[in-house]
Design a protein around this motif. Structure first.
Motif, PDB file in Angstrom:
ATOM      1  N   ARG A   5       0.833  -1.214   0.000  1.00  0.00           N
ATOM      2  CA  ARG A   5       0.000   0.000   0.000  1.00  0.00           C
ATOM      3  C   ARG A   5       0.866   1.261   0.000  1.00  0.00           C
ATOM      4  N   ARG A   6       1.941   1.234   0.778  1.00  0.00           N
ATOM      5  CA  ARG A   6       2.820   2.406   0.853  1.00  0.00           C
ATOM      6  C   ARG A   6       3.496   2.669  -0.487  1.00  0.00           C
ATOM      7  N   LYS A   7       3.960   1.613  -1.151  1.00  0.00           N
ATOM      8  CA  LYS A   7       4.617   1.772  -2.446  1.00  0.00           C
ATOM      9  C   LYS A   7       3.651   2.289  -3.510  1.00  0.00           C
ATOM     10  N   ILE A   8       2.424   1.794  -3.474  1.00  0.00           N
ATOM     11  CA  ILE A   8       1.418   2.236  -4.440  1.00  0.00           C
ATOM     12  C   ILE A   8       1.140   3.723  -4.275  1.00  0.00           C
ATOM     13  N   ARG A   9       1.013   4.168  -3.035  1.00  0.00           N
ATOM     14  CA  ARG A   9       0.710   5.575  -2.788  1.00  0.00           C
ATOM     15  C   ARG A   9       1.903   6.457  -3.100  1.00  0.00           C
ATOM     16  N   ALA A  10       3.108   5.929  -2.913  1.00  0.00           N
ATOM     17  CA  ALA A  10       4.302   6.707  -3.256  1.00  0.00           C
ATOM     18  C   ALA A  10       4.375   6.971  -4.754  1.00  0.00           C
ATOM     19  N   LYS A  11       3.787   6.073  -5.541  1.00  0.00           N
ATOM     20  CA  LYS A  11       3.788   6.240  -6.992  1.00  0.00           C
ATOM     21  C   LYS A  11       2.530   6.942  -7.490  1.00  0.00           C
ATOM     22  N   HIS A  12       1.688   7.383  -6.562  1.00  0.00           N
ATOM     23  CA  HIS A  12       0.476   8.148  -6.879  1.00  0.00           C
ATOM     24  C   HIS A  12      -0.502   7.365  -7.747  1.00  0.00           C
ATOM     25  N   TYR A  13      -0.585   6.068  -7.526  1.00  0.00           N
ATOM     26  CA  TYR A  13      -1.592   5.278  -8.227  1.00  0.00           C
ATOM     27  C   TYR A  13      -2.963   5.622  -7.650  1.00  0.00           C
ATOM     28  N   SER A  14      -3.990   5.402  -8.442  1.00  0.00           N
ATOM     29  CA  SER A  14      -5.339   5.729  -7.995  1.00  0.00           C
ATOM     30  C   SER A  14      -5.796   4.765  -6.911  1.00  0.00           C
ATOM     31  N   LEU A  15      -6.844   5.171  -6.190  1.00  0.00           N
ATOM     32  CA  LEU A  15      -7.387   4.330  -5.131  1.00  0.00           C
ATOM     33  C   LEU A  15      -7.923   3.027  -5.708  1.00  0.00           C
ATOM     34  N   ARG A  16      -8.514   3.084  -6.879  1.00  0.00           N
ATOM     35  CA  ARG A  16      -9.047   1.870  -7.495  1.00  0.00           C
ATOM     36  C   ARG A  16      -7.931   0.890  -7.847  1.00  0.00           C
ATOM     37  N   PHE A  72       4.143  -5.866  -9.860  1.00  0.00           N
ATOM     38  CA  PHE A  72       4.387  -4.768  -8.924  1.00  0.00           C
ATOM     39  C   PHE A  72       4.898  -5.311  -7.591  1.00  0.00           C
ATOM     40  N   LEU A  73       4.311  -6.399  -7.118  1.00  0.00           N
ATOM     41  CA  LEU A  73       4.710  -6.997  -5.843  1.00  0.00           C
ATOM     42  C   LEU A  73       6.191  -7.379  -5.861  1.00  0.00           C
ATOM     43  N   TYR A  74       6.607  -8.078  -6.906  1.00  0.00           N
ATOM     44  CA  TYR A  74       7.976  -8.587  -6.933  1.00  0.00           C
ATOM     45  C   TYR A  74       8.998  -7.505  -7.259  1.00  0.00           C
ATOM     46  N   ARG A  75       8.668  -6.629  -8.208  1.00  0.00           N
ATOM     47  CA  ARG A  75       9.661  -5.650  -8.650  1.00  0.00           C
ATOM     48  C   ARG A  75       9.745  -4.432  -7.752  1.00  0.00           C
ATOM     49  N   GLU A  76       8.601  -3.939  -7.316  1.00  0.00           N
ATOM     50  CA  GLU A  76       8.585  -2.684  -6.563  1.00  0.00           C
ATOM     51  C   GLU A  76       8.634  -2.873  -5.053  1.00  0.00           C
ATOM     52  N   VAL A  77       8.033  -3.957  -4.564  1.00  0.00           N
ATOM     53  CA  VAL A  77       7.955  -4.151  -3.116  1.00  0.00           C
ATOM     54  C   VAL A  77       9.066  -5.076  -2.617  1.00  0.00           C
ATOM     55  N   LEU A  78       9.162  -6.262  -3.212  1.00  0.00           N
ATOM     56  CA  LEU A  78      10.179  -7.217  -2.770  1.00  0.00           C
ATOM     57  C   LEU A  78      11.544  -6.953  -3.397  1.00  0.00           C
ATOM     58  N   PRO A 218     -20.784  16.950  -5.792  1.00  0.00           N
ATOM     59  CA  PRO A 218     -20.457  16.434  -4.454  1.00  0.00           C
ATOM     60  C   PRO A 218     -21.449  15.374  -4.004  1.00  0.00           C
ATOM     61  N   ALA A 219     -20.967  14.498  -3.135  1.00  0.00           N
ATOM     62  CA  ALA A 219     -21.832  13.469  -2.554  1.00  0.00           C
ATOM     63  C   ALA A 219     -22.838  14.113  -1.603  1.00  0.00           C
ATOM     64  N   ASP A 220     -23.918  13.406  -1.339  1.00  0.00           N
ATOM     65  CA  ASP A 220     -24.949  13.935  -0.447  1.00  0.00           C
ATOM     66  C   ASP A 220     -24.496  13.947   1.012  1.00  0.00           C
ATOM     67  N   ARG A 221     -23.568  13.042   1.348  1.00  0.00           N
ATOM     68  CA  ARG A 221     -23.114  12.944   2.737  1.00  0.00           C
ATOM     69  C   ARG A 221     -21.593  12.983   2.806  1.00  0.00           C
ATOM     70  N   ARG A 222     -21.089  13.444   3.926  1.00  0.00           N
ATOM     71  CA  ARG A 222     -19.650  13.402   4.169  1.00  0.00           C
ATOM     72  C   ARG A 222     -19.234  11.976   4.519  1.00  0.00           C
ATOM     73  N   ALA A 223     -17.958  11.663   4.261  1.00  0.00           N
ATOM     74  CA  ALA A 223     -17.458  10.319   4.544  1.00  0.00           C
ATOM     75  C   ALA A 223     -15.991  10.394   4.913  1.00  0.00           C
ATOM     76  N   VAL A 224     -15.502   9.323   5.519  1.00  0.00           N
ATOM     77  CA  VAL A 224     -14.093   9.243   5.911  1.00  0.00           C
ATOM     78  C   VAL A 224     -13.246   8.939   4.672  1.00  0.00           C
ATOM     79  N   ASP A 225     -12.204   9.704   4.453  1.00  0.00           N
ATOM     80  CA  ASP A 225     -11.292   9.485   3.339  1.00  0.00           C
ATOM     81  C   ASP A 225     -10.553   8.171   3.566  1.00  0.00           C
ATOM     82  N   PRO A 226     -10.651   7.200   2.626  1.00  0.00           N
ATOM     83  CA  PRO A 226      -9.991   5.902   2.835  1.00  0.00           C
ATOM     84  C   PRO A 226      -8.475   5.994   2.878  1.00  0.00           C
ATOM     85  N   ARG A 227      -7.899   7.091   2.403  1.00  0.00           N
ATOM     86  CA  ARG A 227      -6.444   7.229   2.432  1.00  0.00           C
ATOM     87  C   ARG A 227      -5.979   8.162   3.543  1.00  0.00           C
ATOM     88  N   GLY A 228      -6.503   9.375   3.543  1.00  0.00           N
ATOM     89  CA  GLY A 228      -6.041  10.349   4.526  1.00  0.00           C
ATOM     90  C   GLY A 228      -6.669  10.195   5.895  1.00  0.00           C
TER      91      GLY A 228
END
Length: 323
Positions: A5-16, A72-78, A218-228
């Protein structure tokens, strides 16, 4: 998994992408008895990908996504460069023509919709934006004076400009006014900060509370950011439009199976039919290669690539023995 997860976010990949990669890596580990990936190799990867195709009958694109996650697992993480990775064969994606609606079908479809979902669907057809580009549209990127929309961080991380349909100006102004009311309410209740891309929140600490950075839808309701982890008002969920399109398709009597992306395909095809050059359409769509845009030359509403059948030159044709 936290390191992935940390490596993915460091490369600015999307949440999906993050969710998809984590899911495939988790499935790969479980399929091999929870063994650590360092102890696995080419045979296990090939067996896993083969099971996806043979037993689960997944599409080629799904199999390739699973392979990309493992790469990605083998090259970027391991940090393991294994020679067998280069020999793993990616499934060949079948070349299929996109679903395209006629102008009349688009008109019928939109006539069965209303409110925000009508506006979103109209924008997809009227601008050629991708679904998530539309949902992530920020207030500051709608330029009424110039009659254009700035699409930021599109596919491949590229920005581009596309046309703003004049017929949608007033509905868009009303939608932005609605977003302004919600934003004022959030600020009054101690919220109102929207998630910003990359590290902009550190560079401009107060930008997330400015109205220009708020989502147009915008969404109708506020929600917790899954990343921040903060509480924000994110954009409306894509499932809202998907359900509305499904209902409208049934009510309009359209038999073609369509998604939101079919409106983008229809935008490009109808521009070609109107005589616009393919390079202009390429820029509006944000395609890296014009070859990607050329697929729409094969779906123009002319049948058989614009060739007139020799049978049509006979005039009226009687049927069989009745002649």
């Amino acid at each position: 998994m936290e390191e992935v997860r940390r490596k993915i976010r460091a490369k600015h990949y999307s949440l999906r992408t993050e969710q998809a990669y984590l899911g495939w890596i988790r499935q790969f580990i479980l399929a091999n008895g929870r063994r650590h990936p360092r102890t696995l190799g080419g045979p296990e990867v090939e067996a896993f990908l083969s099971r996806l195709a043979v037993e689960r009958h997944v599409a080629a694109s799904t199999q390739n996504q699973a392979l990309s996650a493992l790469l990605f697992l083998y090259r970027e993480v391991l940090r393991i460069e294994l020679p067998w990775m280069d020999s793993v064969v990616r499934a060949k994606r079948p070349r299929r023509l996109p679903t395209v609606l006629s102008v009349e079908e688009v008109r019928k479809l939109l006539s069965m919709m209303e409110g925000r979902t009508w506006l979103m669907a109209s924008l997809l057809y009227g601008t050629g934006m991708r679904l998530m580009e539309c949902l992530r549209l920020r207030v500051k990127d709608v330029d009424f004076a110039r009659g254009e929309i700035l699409v930021r961080n599109g596919k491949g991380g590229k920005d581009r400009r596309t046309v703003l349909p004049r017929t949608l100006e007033e509905p868009l102004r009303r939608e932005i006014a609605r977003a302004r009311v919600l934003h004022a309410l959030d600020l009054a209740e101690g919220f109102g900060e929207t998630p910003l891309p990359d590290a902009l929140s550190r560079k401009y600490p107060d930008a997330g509370r400015e109205f220009g950075w708020q989502f147009v839808f915008p969404a109708d309701r506020r929600a917790v950011d899954p990343r921040g982890g903060g509480v924000h008002r994110h954009h409306v969920d894509d499932a809202v439009l998907a359900r509305a399109l499904k209902r409208a398709r049934a009510q309009a009597g359209i038999d073609k199976l369509l998604s939101a992306h079919a409106l983008r395909h229809s935008f490009a095809t109808h521009l070609l039919e109107a005589g616009y050059d393919i390079r202009t359409i390429q820029e509006l769509l944000g395609h890296k290669d014009v070859a990607t845009t050329q697929i729409y030359t094969h779906v123009l509403n002319r049948g058989g690539r614009g060739v007139r059948s020799p049978l049509d030159g006979w005039g009226s044709v009687a049927c069989g023995r009745d002649a």
